[in-house]
Write a protein that holds these residues in place. Structure first.
Motif, PDB file in Angstrom:
ATOM      1  N   MET A   1     129.143  45.786  50.911  1.00  0.00           N
ATOM      2  CA  MET A   1     127.817  45.539  50.368  1.00  0.00           C
ATOM      3  C   MET A   1     127.874  45.546  48.848  1.00  0.00           C
ATOM      4  O   MET A   1     128.595  46.324  48.248  1.00  0.00           O
ATOM      5  CB  MET A   1     126.846  46.629  50.820  1.00  0.00           C
ATOM      6  N   ALA A   2     127.093  44.690  48.242  1.00  0.00           N
ATOM      7  CA  ALA A   2     126.962  44.632  46.790  1.00  0.00           C
ATOM      8  C   ALA A   2     125.505  44.877  46.430  1.00  0.00           C
ATOM      9  O   ALA A   2     124.602  44.459  47.149  1.00  0.00           O
ATOM     10  CB  ALA A   2     127.403  43.274  46.274  1.00  0.00           C
ATOM     11  N   ASP A   3     125.292  45.572  45.335  1.00  0.00           N
ATOM     12  CA  ASP A   3     123.937  45.885  44.893  1.00  0.00           C
ATOM     13  C   ASP A   3     123.613  45.154  43.604  1.00  0.00           C
ATOM     14  O   ASP A   3     124.464  45.029  42.720  1.00  0.00           O
ATOM     15  CB  ASP A   3     123.777  47.386  44.657  1.00  0.00           C
ATOM     16  N   ILE A   4     122.372  44.710  43.509  1.00  0.00           N
ATOM     17  CA  ILE A   4     121.844  44.098  42.294  1.00  0.00           C
ATOM     18  C   ILE A   4     120.676  44.966  41.836  1.00  0.00           C
ATOM     19  O   ILE A   4     119.840  45.371  42.649  1.00  0.00           O
ATOM     20  CB  ILE A   4     121.372  42.657  42.562  1.00  0.00           C
ATOM     21  N   ASP A   5     120.622  45.261  40.542  1.00  0.00           N
ATOM     22  CA  ASP A   5     119.529  46.042  39.966  1.00  0.00           C
ATOM     23  C   ASP A   5     119.264  45.490  38.565  1.00  0.00           C
ATOM     24  O   ASP A   5     120.018  45.753  37.634  1.00  0.00           O
ATOM     25  CB  ASP A   5     119.885  47.522  39.913  1.00  0.00           C
ATOM     26  N   ILE A   6     118.209  44.698  38.437  1.00  0.00           N
ATOM     27  CA  ILE A   6     117.887  44.018  37.181  1.00  0.00           C
ATOM     28  C   ILE A   6     116.513  44.469  36.706  1.00  0.00           C
ATOM     29  O   ILE A   6     115.539  44.451  37.480  1.00  0.00           O
ATOM     30  CB  ILE A   6     117.894  42.489  37.371  1.00  0.00           C
ATOM     31  N   HIS A   7     116.421  44.855  35.439  1.00  0.00           N
ATOM     32  CA  HIS A   7     115.154  45.190  34.794  1.00  0.00           C
ATOM     33  C   HIS A   7     114.872  44.099  33.773  1.00  0.00           C
ATOM     34  O   HIS A   7     115.747  43.759  32.978  1.00  0.00           O
ATOM     35  CB  HIS A   7     115.251  46.534  34.076  1.00  0.00           C
ATOM     36  N   HIS A   8     113.648  43.554  33.797  1.00  0.00           N
ATOM     37  CA  HIS A   8     113.294  42.469  32.875  1.00  0.00           C
ATOM     38  C   HIS A   8     111.926  42.772  32.265  1.00  0.00           C
ATOM     39  O   HIS A   8     110.951  42.981  33.002  1.00  0.00           O
ATOM     40  CB  HIS A   8     113.257  41.140  33.628  1.00  0.00           C
ATOM     41  N   PRO A   9     111.823  42.783  30.937  1.00  0.00           N
ATOM     42  CA  PRO A   9     110.527  43.043  30.310  1.00  0.00           C
ATOM     43  C   PRO A   9     109.583  41.851  30.442  1.00  0.00           C
ATOM     44  O   PRO A   9     110.025  40.720  30.616  1.00  0.00           O
ATOM     45  CB  PRO A   9     110.896  43.281  28.841  1.00  0.00           C
ATOM     46  N   HIS A  10     108.291  42.141  30.368  1.00  0.00           N
ATOM     47  CA  HIS A  10     107.300  41.061  30.353  1.00  0.00           C
ATOM     48  C   HIS A  10     106.085  41.496  29.543  1.00  0.00           C
ATOM     49  O   HIS A  10     105.879  42.684  29.301  1.00  0.00           O
ATOM     50  CB  HIS A  10     106.903  40.634  31.769  1.00  0.00           C
ATOM     51  N   GLN A  11     105.295  40.514  29.160  1.00  0.00           N
ATOM     52  CA  GLN A  11     104.079  40.759  28.381  1.00  0.00           C
ATOM     53  C   GLN A  11     102.824  40.389  29.184  1.00  0.00           C
ATOM     54  O   GLN A  11     101.738  40.302  28.612  1.00  0.00           O
ATOM     55  CB  GLN A  11     104.118  39.940  27.085  1.00  0.00           C
ATOM     56  N   LEU A  12     102.958  40.174  30.472  1.00  0.00           N
ATOM     57  CA  LEU A  12     101.837  39.740  31.300  1.00  0.00           C
ATOM     58  C   LEU A  12     100.975  40.921  31.734  1.00  0.00           C
ATOM     59  O   LEU A  12     101.443  42.060  31.797  1.00  0.00           O
ATOM     60  CB  LEU A  12     102.353  39.026  32.548  1.00  0.00           C
ATOM     61  N   SER A  13      99.718  40.621  32.066  1.00  0.00           N
ATOM     62  CA  SER A  13      98.888  41.625  32.721  1.00  0.00           C
ATOM     63  C   SER A  13      99.481  41.874  34.109  1.00  0.00           C
ATOM     64  O   SER A  13     100.287  41.070  34.604  1.00  0.00           O
ATOM     65  CB  SER A  13      97.455  41.110  32.860  1.00  0.00           C
TER      66      SER A  13
ATOM     67  N   PHE B   1     127.176  37.300  51.141  1.00  0.00           N
ATOM     68  CA  PHE B   1     126.546  37.083  49.840  1.00  0.00           C
ATOM     69  C   PHE B   1     127.210  37.896  48.729  1.00  0.00           C
ATOM     70  O   PHE B   1     127.085  37.554  47.556  1.00  0.00           O
ATOM     71  CB  PHE B   1     125.053  37.398  49.898  1.00  0.00           C
ATOM     72  N   ALA B   2     127.893  38.968  49.076  1.00  0.00           N
ATOM     73  CA  ALA B   2     128.537  39.816  48.066  1.00  0.00           C
ATOM     74  C   ALA B   2     129.539  39.027  47.236  1.00  0.00           C
ATOM     75  O   ALA B   2     129.695  39.262  46.034  1.00  0.00           O
ATOM     76  CB  ALA B   2     129.211  41.017  48.724  1.00  0.00           C
ATOM     77  N   ALA B   3     130.202  38.076  47.852  1.00  0.00           N
ATOM     78  CA  ALA B   3     131.177  37.256  47.132  1.00  0.00           C
ATOM     79  C   ALA B   3     130.511  36.366  46.084  1.00  0.00           C
ATOM     80  O   ALA B   3     131.164  35.895  45.159  1.00  0.00           O
ATOM     81  CB  ALA B   3     131.966  36.389  48.117  1.00  0.00           C
ATOM     82  N   MET B   4     129.198  36.166  46.206  1.00  0.00           N
ATOM     83  CA  MET B   4     128.459  35.319  45.275  1.00  0.00           C
ATOM     84  C   MET B   4     127.536  36.142  44.379  1.00  0.00           C
ATOM     85  O   MET B   4     126.585  35.624  43.805  1.00  0.00           O
ATOM     86  CB  MET B   4     127.637  34.299  46.065  1.00  0.00           C
ATOM     87  N   GLN B   5     127.818  37.429  44.211  1.00  0.00           N
ATOM     88  CA  GLN B   5     126.934  38.307  43.454  1.00  0.00           C
ATOM     89  C   GLN B   5     126.693  37.805  42.027  1.00  0.00           C
ATOM     90  O   GLN B   5     125.557  37.774  41.566  1.00  0.00           O
ATOM     91  CB  GLN B   5     127.488  39.730  43.408  1.00  0.00           C
ATOM     92  N   GLY B   6     127.732  37.396  41.320  1.00  0.00           N
ATOM     93  CA  GLY B   6     127.582  36.924  39.940  1.00  0.00           C
ATOM     94  C   GLY B   6     126.630  35.746  39.817  1.00  0.00           C
ATOM     95  O   GLY B   6     125.665  35.793  39.033  1.00  0.00           O
ATOM     96  N   PRO B   7     126.853  34.664  40.569  1.00  0.00           N
ATOM     97  CA  PRO B   7     125.922  33.529  40.498  1.00  0.00           C
ATOM     98  C   PRO B   7     124.500  33.889  40.950  1.00  0.00           C
ATOM     99  O   PRO B   7     123.527  33.371  40.395  1.00  0.00           O
ATOM    100  CB  PRO B   7     126.541  32.491  41.430  1.00  0.00           C
ATOM    101  N   ILE B   8     124.370  34.773  41.919  1.00  0.00           N
ATOM    102  CA  ILE B   8     123.037  35.188  42.380  1.00  0.00           C
ATOM    103  C   ILE B   8     122.314  35.935  41.261  1.00  0.00           C
ATOM    104  O   ILE B   8     121.150  35.674  40.973  1.00  0.00           O
ATOM    105  CB  ILE B   8     123.132  36.037  43.663  1.00  0.00           C
TER     106      ILE B   8
END
Length: 91
Positions: free
Chosen positions: A1-13, A71-78
């Motif tokens: 299993m591969a894990d993805i954890d992405i934090h992205h800022p936003h200025q929206l309500s 899908f773990a093999a494609m973690q980078g492109p995902i």
């Protein structure tokens, strides 16, 4: 299993951020047959080989996903595609 954890800022309500996440979810449903469901400010999504959440907070959106073996093999492109979509919808 591969894990993805992405934090992205936003200025929206929060309402604007929720609309943006729903647009992303609609594309996931259309293109990949993903099941999506809201629970408060968290959108859960799943399909064979992928389970995850998109969490909304003031000023930030967080994407977490667990990728199965295939899908773990494609973690980078995902991850790259997730970052591209977040940039498009959240600036």
């Amino acid at each position: 299993m591969a894990d993805i954890d992405i934090h992205h800022p936003h200025q929206l309500s929060m309402a604007g951020a929720r609309d943006a996440v729903q647009q992303v979810a609609d594309k996931l449903i259309e293109r990949f047959g993903v099941d999506c469901r809201w629970q408060g400010d968290v959108l859960g999504f799943s399909r064979a080989g992928v389970d995850g959440t998109i969490s909304l907070q003031p000023g930030e959106v967080q994407v977490r996903a667990q990728l199965g073996f295939l899908f773990a093999a494609m973690q980078g492109p995902i991850e790259s595609e997730i970052r591209r979509v977040l940039g498009k919808h959240f600036g």
